[in-house]
Design a protein around this motif. Structure first.
Motif, short mmCIF file in Angstrom:
data_model
loop_
_atom_site.label_atom_id
_atom_site.label_comp_id
_atom_site.label_asym_id
_atom_site.label_seq_id
_atom_site.Cartn_x
_atom_site.Cartn_y
_atom_site.Cartn_z
N GLU A 1 90.08 9.32 -34.85
CA GLU A 1 88.94 9.04 -35.74
C GLU A 1 87.98 10.22 -35.71
OE1 GLU A 1 86.56 5.45 -35.81
OE2 GLU A 1 88.33 4.32 -35.23
N SER A 2 87.33 10.48 -36.83
CA SER A 2 86.38 11.60 -36.88
C SER A 2 85.20 11.31 -35.94
CB SER A 2 85.88 11.84 -38.30
OG SER A 2 84.85 10.94 -38.62
N PHE A 3 84.61 12.39 -35.47
CA PHE A 3 83.46 12.24 -34.57
C PHE A 3 82.36 11.43 -35.22
CE2 PHE A 3 85.10 16.41 -32.84
CZ PHE A 3 85.59 15.86 -31.67
N PHE A 4 82.14 11.62 -36.51
CA PHE A 4 81.07 10.90 -37.20
C PHE A 4 81.39 9.42 -37.33
CE2 PHE A 4 80.42 15.32 -38.49
CZ PHE A 4 79.13 15.48 -38.01
N ASP A 5 82.68 9.08 -37.53
CA ASP A 5 83.08 7.67 -37.56
C ASP A 5 82.93 7.02 -36.19
OD1 ASP A 5 83.66 7.82 -40.25
OD2 ASP A 5 85.83 8.05 -39.95
N LEU A 6 83.01 7.82 -35.14
CA LEU A 6 82.83 7.30 -33.78
C LEU A 6 81.36 7.08 -33.44
CD1 LEU A 6 85.42 9.48 -31.83
CD2 LEU A 6 85.59 7.04 -32.35
N GLY A 7 80.48 7.65 -34.27
CA GLY A 7 79.05 7.46 -34.03
C GLY A 7 78.30 8.71 -33.64
N LEU B 1 73.29 16.20 -33.67
CA LEU B 1 72.62 16.42 -32.39
C LEU B 1 73.51 16.00 -31.22
CD1 LEU B 1 70.03 17.35 -31.03
CD2 LEU B 1 69.17 15.00 -31.25
N SER B 2 74.17 14.86 -31.32
CA SER B 2 75.02 14.42 -30.21
C SER B 2 76.29 15.28 -30.10
CB SER B 2 75.37 12.93 -30.32
OG SER B 2 76.04 12.64 -31.52
N LEU B 3 76.76 15.83 -31.23
CA LEU B 3 77.89 16.76 -31.17
C LEU B 3 77.49 18.03 -30.41
CD1 LEU B 3 79.62 16.60 -34.67
CD2 LEU B 3 80.60 15.99 -32.46
N GLU B 4 76.28 18.49 -30.65
CA GLU B 4 75.79 19.67 -29.92
C GLU B 4 75.67 19.36 -28.43
OE1 GLU B 4 74.65 23.41 -28.94
OE2 GLU B 4 75.48 22.75 -30.85
N ASN C 1 85.52 21.68 -37.96
CA ASN C 1 86.86 22.02 -38.45
C ASN C 1 87.94 21.22 -37.74
OD1 ASN C 1 85.77 23.91 -40.20
ND2 ASN C 1 85.97 25.58 -38.73
N HIS C 2 87.65 20.72 -36.57
CA HIS C 2 88.57 19.90 -35.77
C HIS C 2 87.82 18.60 -35.46
CE1 HIS C 2 91.19 23.37 -35.17
NE2 HIS C 2 90.08 24.07 -34.98
N PRO C 3 87.66 17.73 -36.45
CA PRO C 3 86.72 16.61 -36.34
C PRO C 3 87.19 15.38 -35.57
CG PRO C 3 87.74 16.59 -38.49
CD PRO C 3 88.25 17.82 -37.78
N THR C 4 88.32 15.46 -34.87
CA THR C 4 88.74 14.31 -34.07
C THR C 4 88.95 14.77 -32.63
OG1 THR C 4 91.13 14.63 -34.34
CG2 THR C 4 89.99 13.33 -36.04
N VAL C 5 89.02 13.83 -31.72
CA VAL C 5 89.26 14.14 -30.32
C VAL C 5 90.62 14.82 -30.18
CG1 VAL C 5 89.48 13.19 -28.00
CG2 VAL C 5 87.84 12.18 -29.59
N ALA C 6 91.63 14.31 -30.86
CA ALA C 6 92.97 14.91 -30.77
C ALA C 6 92.95 16.36 -31.25
CB ALA C 6 93.96 14.09 -31.58
#
Length: 130
Positions: A46-52, A56-59, A80-85
């Motif tokens: 799942e994309s980082f944004f879909d995970l919540g 700021l939290s990505l930074e 560019n690599h928006p999921t954990v995988a």
């Protein structure tokens, strides 16, 4: 957490255990930033944004991973690599490639090409089928 302690832990592991250990470490950091319970599922695709995550939290996550792993992670990678995988794959092939590539950072392991790895994988599969 001391800088690059995660890198040192990964480097001390046999190569065959590093991928799972990196995933555990990265997922642990993500859970901390998202303030998740240990029992909550964290989908790797799942994309980082879909995970919540927010920008700021990505930074915050990026900074935590850089400190833990002792490497630089370009902020663009998270977009560019928006999921954990995808992030795990990027770390393995980019900033941490010395741990997952041809030679061990301590110089104790010889280079392994894909053909040799396939042969070993096949032999191990046959061994465990017996």
């Amino acid at each position: 957490m001391a800088a690059d302690v995660g890198f040192q832990r990964l480097a001390a592991l046999p190569r065959s255990e590093r991928r799972a250990a990196l995933a555990t470490l990265v997922v642990g950091e993500l859970r901390e930033v998202l303030q998740m319970e240990p029992t909550e599922a964290l989908p790797l695709d799942e994309s980082f944004f879909d995970l919540g995550f927010t920008s700021l939290s990505l930074e915050e996550m990026k900074q935590r991973l850089e400190e833990t792993l002792g490497c630089h992670i370009d902020a663009e990678v998270l977009f560019n690599h928006p999921t954990v995988a995808d992030l795990l794959a990027h770390l393995e092939s980019g900033p941490l490639s010395a741990l997952f590539g041809g030679t061990d950072t301590r110089g104790s392991e010889p280079p392994v090409d894909d053909h040799e790895k396939s042969l070993v994988d096949d032999m191990m599969a046959r061994l465990y089928q017996a």
